[in-house]
Design an enzyme around this catalytic site. Structure first.
Site, PDB file in Angstrom:
ATOM      1  N   ARG A  56       0.846  -1.192   0.000  1.00 39.39           N
ATOM      2  CA  ARG A  56       0.000   0.000   0.000  1.00 39.39           C
ATOM      3  C   ARG A  56       0.887   1.250   0.000  1.00 39.39           C
ATOM      4  O   ARG A  56       1.873   1.322   0.723  1.00 39.39           O
ATOM      5  CB  ARG A  56      -0.924   0.017   1.229  1.00 39.39           C
ATOM      6  CG  ARG A  56      -2.097  -0.953   1.142  1.00 39.39           C
ATOM      7  CD  ARG A  56      -3.089  -0.512   0.085  1.00 39.39           C
ATOM      8  NE  ARG A  56      -4.300  -1.321   0.045  1.00 39.39           N
ATOM      9  CZ  ARG A  56      -4.477  -2.379  -0.715  1.00 39.39           C
ATOM     10  NH1 ARG A  56      -3.479  -2.796  -1.499  1.00 39.39           N
ATOM     11  NH2 ARG A  56      -5.625  -3.036  -0.716  1.00 39.39           N
TER      12      ARG A  56
ATOM     13  N   ASP B 178       4.970  -0.253  -6.825  1.00 47.38           N
ATOM     14  CA  ASP B 178       3.725  -0.586  -7.515  1.00 47.38           C
ATOM     15  C   ASP B 178       2.567   0.154  -6.873  1.00 47.38           C
ATOM     16  O   ASP B 178       1.500   0.270  -7.470  1.00 47.38           O
ATOM     17  CB  ASP B 178       3.472  -2.091  -7.475  1.00 47.38           C
ATOM     18  CG  ASP B 178       2.249  -2.487  -8.276  1.00 47.38           C
ATOM     19  OD1 ASP B 178       2.206  -2.165  -9.488  1.00 47.38           O
ATOM     20  OD2 ASP B 178       1.327  -3.106  -7.714  1.00 47.38           O
TER      21      ASP B 178
ATOM     22  N   GLU C  86      -2.278   7.581  -5.331  1.00 48.51           N
ATOM     23  CA  GLU C  86      -2.147   6.958  -6.645  1.00 48.51           C
ATOM     24  C   GLU C  86      -3.428   7.027  -7.467  1.00 48.51           C
ATOM     25  O   GLU C  86      -3.401   6.903  -8.692  1.00 48.51           O
ATOM     26  CB  GLU C  86      -1.720   5.502  -6.498  1.00 48.51           C
ATOM     27  CG  GLU C  86      -2.706   4.636  -5.770  1.00 48.51           C
ATOM     28  CD  GLU C  86      -2.175   3.241  -5.471  1.00 48.51           C
ATOM     29  OE1 GLU C  86      -3.001   2.384  -5.143  1.00 48.51           O
ATOM     30  OE2 GLU C  86      -0.962   3.014  -5.569  1.00 48.51           O
TER      31      GLU C  86
ATOM     32  N   HIS D  60      -0.047   0.093  -9.784  1.00 47.31           N
ATOM     33  CA  HIS D  60      -0.772  -0.828  -8.898  1.00 47.31           C
ATOM     34  C   HIS D  60      -1.268  -2.039  -9.695  1.00 47.31           C
ATOM     35  O   HIS D  60      -2.455  -2.363  -9.699  1.00 47.31           O
ATOM     36  CB  HIS D  60      -1.952  -0.117  -8.233  1.00 47.31           C
ATOM     37  CG  HIS D  60      -2.364  -0.765  -6.944  1.00 47.31           C
ATOM     38  ND1 HIS D  60      -2.703  -0.050  -5.826  1.00 47.31           N
ATOM     39  CD2 HIS D  60      -2.485  -2.073  -6.589  1.00 47.31           C
ATOM     40  CE1 HIS D  60      -3.027  -0.867  -4.844  1.00 47.31           C
ATOM     41  NE2 HIS D  60      -2.899  -2.114  -5.288  1.00 47.31           N
TER      42      HIS D  60
END
Length: 331
Positions: free
Chosen positions: A235, A259, A264, A296
């Site tokens: 996260r 990622d 985001e 992500h």
């Protein structure tokens, strides 16, 4: 039973349609996100399944669901931080998640980001754009000579540890609740700080909770080796991104594979033209030649997306028919 599906992808549509036919359930879907404007699309349906980066924290959305007698909600994710438990309870909406779907999908992406950084791929790709094929600065490192620190040893963390161990790395770990019978894979350390000091690669696999906010902060980054890498497929808010950027720019650590990123939702699954607001960190990170940023996407494999869709629909079906399900979120 009738289920409305939000945030569906082209590869997920056949999975949902096949499931609906087998279970004799009526479905409809959209690629749009679930929010106060789009929730009306589910009017007349019994349940909602959704998957997206944006959190669903607006009380009005839950109120509209209740007014339309939509009492079942499923997030196609393991994380539940995108839901508001207070509003679920207030409007008597039963919600579920997908606690386990494909740990290997995330673990393999963590490994991919690591290998890209170890072999200087971001720097190489930047040079390629200038037709610069010199070797200076591109020397790599071999994984079997390195120590990997795994933070969080749940399903994903353990699979990640297994992959790195199989490649010959020494694996150490930290978890508030250590697992038994994993001595052949990893060695637990007494603190996160100890792992950070020893690890050549620090990879995060812990859920985001308020007490974990900025788990990786400026103080912890200073404890890491100057040639260490930070990998985050968990996260975004686990990492203080401003502190990370400074650590990367000043050489406190050697690189980062991200990622997930704070804020985001401003750019994930959007083109530049579709980004209404600029993420405060993205330009600085993308300008660095020791950083890999992915949107992500660690979970996004054919196998994982199939499991997520089927598990979400199965949970809603069980809640509708039996009133209970193992994935029910406790309020």
């Amino acid at each position: 039973m009738k289920i409305f599906i939000y945030g569906i992808g082209k590869k997920e549509q056949p999975v949902a349609e096949k499931w609906a036919k087998e279970h004799k359930v009526e479905i409809a879907f959209t690629d749009q996100e679930l929010n106060t404007q789009t929730v009306v699309l589910a009017k007349g349906y019994d349940a909602i399944s959704f998957q997206q980066m944006a959190a669903v924290h607006d009380e009005k959305m839950y109120q509209i669901m209740a007014e339309n007698n939509i009492r079942l909600l499923s997030t196609r994710s393991a994380g539940i931080d995108g839901l508001n438990k207070d509003f679920l309870k207030k409007y008597q909406i039963a919600a579920c998640n997908v606690p386990v779907y494909s740990p290997r999908a995330i673990a393999e992406h963590a490994l991919t980001l690591t290998m890209m950084l170890l072999r200087q791929i971001p720097r190489l790709l930047q040079r390629e754009q200038q037709q610069d094929f010199t070797l200076d600065g591109l020397i790599g490192r071999e994984i079997h000579e390195l120590t990997v620190g795994v933070v969080g040893t749940g399903h994903i963390g353990l699979v990640t540890a297994e992959l790195f161990k199989a490649l010959g790395a020494t694996v150490i770990a930290y978890d508030k609740y250590p697992k038994n019978d994993v001595d052949t894979i990893l060695t637990y350390q007494t603190s996160l700080e100890e792992v950070a000091q020893k690890a050549d690669i620090l990879t995060l696999h812990t859920p985001y909770l308020p007490e974990n906010h900025h788990l990786i902060d400026a103080a912890l980054l200073k404890k890491m080796k100057p040639d260490a890498l930070l990998i985050n497929t968990a996260r975004g808010p686990l990492v203080d991104t401003s502190a990370l950027i400074q650590a990367l720019q000043t050489g406190e650590i050697a690189g980062a594979g991200l990622d997930t990123l704070e804020d985001e939702m401003m750019f994930v699954n959007k083109t530049k033209a579709e980004q209404e607001k600029q993420n405060p960190y993205i330009e600085e990170l993308l300008a660095l030649d020791n950083v890999v940023v992915s949107p992500h996407i660690a979970f996004y494999t054919l196998q994982a997306s199939k499991i997520l869709m089927e598990s979400s629909l199965n949970s809603l079906f069980a809640l509708y028919t039996n009133g209970s399900n193992d994935a029910l979120i406790q309020l």
